[in-house]
Design a protein around this motif. Structure first.
Motif, short mmCIF file in Angstrom:
data_model
loop_
_atom_site.label_atom_id
_atom_site.label_comp_id
_atom_site.label_asym_id
_atom_site.label_seq_id
_atom_site.Cartn_x
_atom_site.Cartn_y
_atom_site.Cartn_z
N LYS A 49 -11.68 -1.03 4.24
CA LYS A 49 -10.74 -1.80 3.41
C LYS A 49 -11.08 -3.29 3.47
CE LYS A 49 -6.49 -0.40 3.83
NZ LYS A 49 -5.06 -0.05 3.67
N SER A 79 0.85 -1.19 0.00
CA SER A 79 0.00 0.00 0.00
C SER A 79 0.88 1.24 0.00
CB SER A 79 -0.90 -0.01 1.24
OG SER A 79 -1.40 1.29 1.46
N TRP A 92 -8.36 4.70 -5.54
CA TRP A 92 -7.67 4.47 -4.26
C TRP A 92 -6.77 3.23 -4.38
CZ3 TRP A 92 -9.28 1.08 0.16
CH2 TRP A 92 -8.40 1.23 1.24
N VAL A 93 -5.56 3.36 -3.86
CA VAL A 93 -4.48 2.39 -4.09
C VAL A 93 -4.84 0.92 -3.86
CG1 VAL A 93 -2.59 3.99 -3.67
CG2 VAL A 93 -3.59 2.81 -1.74
N TYR A 114 -16.05 9.01 2.05
CA TYR A 114 -15.87 10.47 2.23
C TYR A 114 -17.20 11.23 2.13
CZ TYR A 114 -10.92 9.54 2.00
OH TYR A 114 -9.67 9.06 2.27
N TYR A 131 -8.09 15.89 -0.16
CA TYR A 131 -6.86 15.74 -0.93
C TYR A 131 -6.82 16.71 -2.10
CZ TYR A 131 -7.21 11.13 1.29
OH TYR A 131 -7.34 10.12 2.21
N LYS A 170 -13.43 8.51 8.27
CA LYS A 170 -13.19 9.87 7.78
C LYS A 170 -14.17 10.87 8.37
CE LYS A 170 -10.26 7.74 5.07
NZ LYS A 170 -8.83 7.70 5.28
N THR A 185 0.16 4.36 0.28
CA THR A 185 -0.19 5.36 1.30
C THR A 185 0.47 4.97 2.63
OG1 THR A 185 -2.21 4.08 1.57
CG2 THR A 185 -2.38 6.13 0.34
N LEU A 186 0.35 3.70 2.98
CA LEU A 186 0.90 3.25 4.26
C LEU A 186 2.43 3.21 4.20
CD1 LEU A 186 -1.63 0.44 5.28
CD2 LEU A 186 -1.74 2.88 5.70
N SER A 237 0.85 12.57 3.76
CA SER A 237 0.68 11.40 2.90
C SER A 237 -0.56 10.60 3.26
CB SER A 237 1.91 10.50 2.96
OG SER A 237 2.27 10.22 4.28
#
Ligand code: GLU
Length: 400
Positions: A105, A17, A129-130, A210, A326, A240, A19-20, A40
């Motif tokens: 997730k 991932s 999204w990744v 979101y 973002y 979120k 982002t992580l 990030s």
């Protein structure tokens, strides 16, 4: 001897991932005493509202929630989710069509495991999204991307979807508001997409995590479009909108057959989500949304600030995101530029350059399907945002 060669091909081929990974890199720098500003991770900088914390504390004191909860979540929480989806989104999912998971997730991972056979295709609206692509591939599927460019607010269209569908296509997935672009599909756009989904007999997976951070007016759900309820999985969660990332509570509303399949998978992988976290979610969903709205207003103020600051960076091309937190600027003007012996070839190089020289973590757009862009989260304090963007501007001015 046991060696890494023993790892499965499935896992060896799986992307980490992004982002992580970037957040972990930022933590490494911080541990070395470097003052990194983390932009990030999509992580609200607010604390979970007090009344939600109190709900969890009360649940501990009551002592009733320490045993294994039902795999799909406590009934009263699923009733609260069902009511929320009805009242706020116009969706009809009965409590047994809801599955509560360890974050949205896991909800998405469950759905892919439930519907994908080897070689099935899933159309992914890109930028995306990744984790969508990695989770589709892990289930044996093939992600097929339909891409929206910055000039179209990063929104792919129903006709692009129609052109991408083959006899192997099983589902589509998108987020609205979108991570990473902040784009929001209008009701009309969703109706056009729904028409293609129905014509081709597909499942729609709508990631609405979101939902509450939407500056464009009312949030629209594709599941509420006529003919879509029985073929839509609506994904949402607490992270979120309620600043509850670490509590790990996500959920889906899905057709009953699919909800049951997700529950079956989860029953083998993790069982239920943590009981106390579920009580916190119950509190959040059964009290008013004032703290959520206050956070969204603050994000809106920051969006204006960040837009102004990013527009002052030469070569950054931004749109105005309508939701989420973002910016996804096109930074390709910097590709081919250098300083010393370092040349920036792509967005991954640029994000590493920014981390090393500006001490700000951002995520490369490659991981989200657009290698011309980087993702900058503005879920950070105004002071951090001002300092971070000034440092980025300064570091980039050294490239020529
Ligand atoms: N969803 C957030 C993000 O995109 C959290 C990190 C993750 O799970 O990817 O930054």
């Amino acid at each position: 001897m046991a060696t890494p060669e023993m790892l499965s091909t499935r896992i060896t081929n799986m992307a980490e991932s992004a982002t992580l990974a970037m957040a972990a890199k930022a933590r490494e720098y911080k541990a070395k005493g470097i003052n990194v500003i983390g932009l990030s991770l999509g992580e609200p900088d607010f604390k979970t509202p007090q009344h939600i914390q109190d709900g969890a504390k009360a649940a501990i004191d009551e002592g009733k929630y320490f045993a294994y909860p039902p795999v799909n979540g406590y009934l009263d929480l699923r009733e609260a989710i069902s009511a929320k989806l009805k009242n706020e989104n116009g969706l009809d999912y009965a409590p047994d069509q809801i599955v509560v998971s360890n974050g949205a997730k896991q909800s998405i991972a469950n759905v892919f495991q439930a519907i994908i056979n080897e070689g099935d295709e899933v159309v992914v609206f890109s930028p995306f999204w990744v984790s969508y692509s990695a989770l589709i591939e892990l289930a044996g599927g093939i992600p097929v991307y339909v891409k929206g460019g910055i000039e179209d607010d990063f929104k792919a269209t129903a006709s692009q979807l129609s052109a991408a569908v083959t006899d192997k296509t099983k589902a589509i997935i998108f987020s609205s508001p979108c991570n990473p672009t902040g784009s929001v599909f209008t009701k009309e756009e969703l109706e056009a997409i729904a028409k293609v989904v129905i014509e081709n007999d597909l499942v729609a997976i709508a990631d609405e995590i979101y939902e509450h951070i939407n500056y464009s007016g009312a949030h629209a759900s594709i599941g509420a479009v006529e003919g879509m309820q029985d073929r839509t999985v609506t994904v949402n969660g607490m992270a979120k909108g309620f600043a509850m990332t670490g509590w790990r509570v996500g959920y889906i509303g899905a057709p009953l057959w699919l909800a049951k399949a997700c529950s079956k998978i989860q029953g083998q992988f993790t069982s239920a989500n943590c009981g106390i976290a579920q009580r916190a979610a119950y509190t959040a969903l059964t009290t008013d949304l004032a703290p959520t709205k206050a956070m969204a207003e603050e994000y809106l103020r920051r969006r204006a600030l960040v837009k102004e600051l990013l527009d002052e960076i030469p070569g950054f091309k931004t749109n105005v995101p309508q939701g989420a937190f973002y910016f996804f600027p096109d930074v390709s003007a910097y590709f081919g530029k250098s300083t010393g012996d370092k040349t920036i070839s792509n967005a991954s190089d640029l994000s590493m350059y920014i981390l090393e020289n500006a001490h700000v973590s951002v995520v490369t757009g490659e991981a989200f399907g657009d290698p011309d862009c980087i993702r900058i989260s503005y879920a950070a304090s105004e002071e951090d945002l001002r300092t971070a963007i000034a440092r980025i501007k300064e570091a980039l001015s050294k490239l020529s």
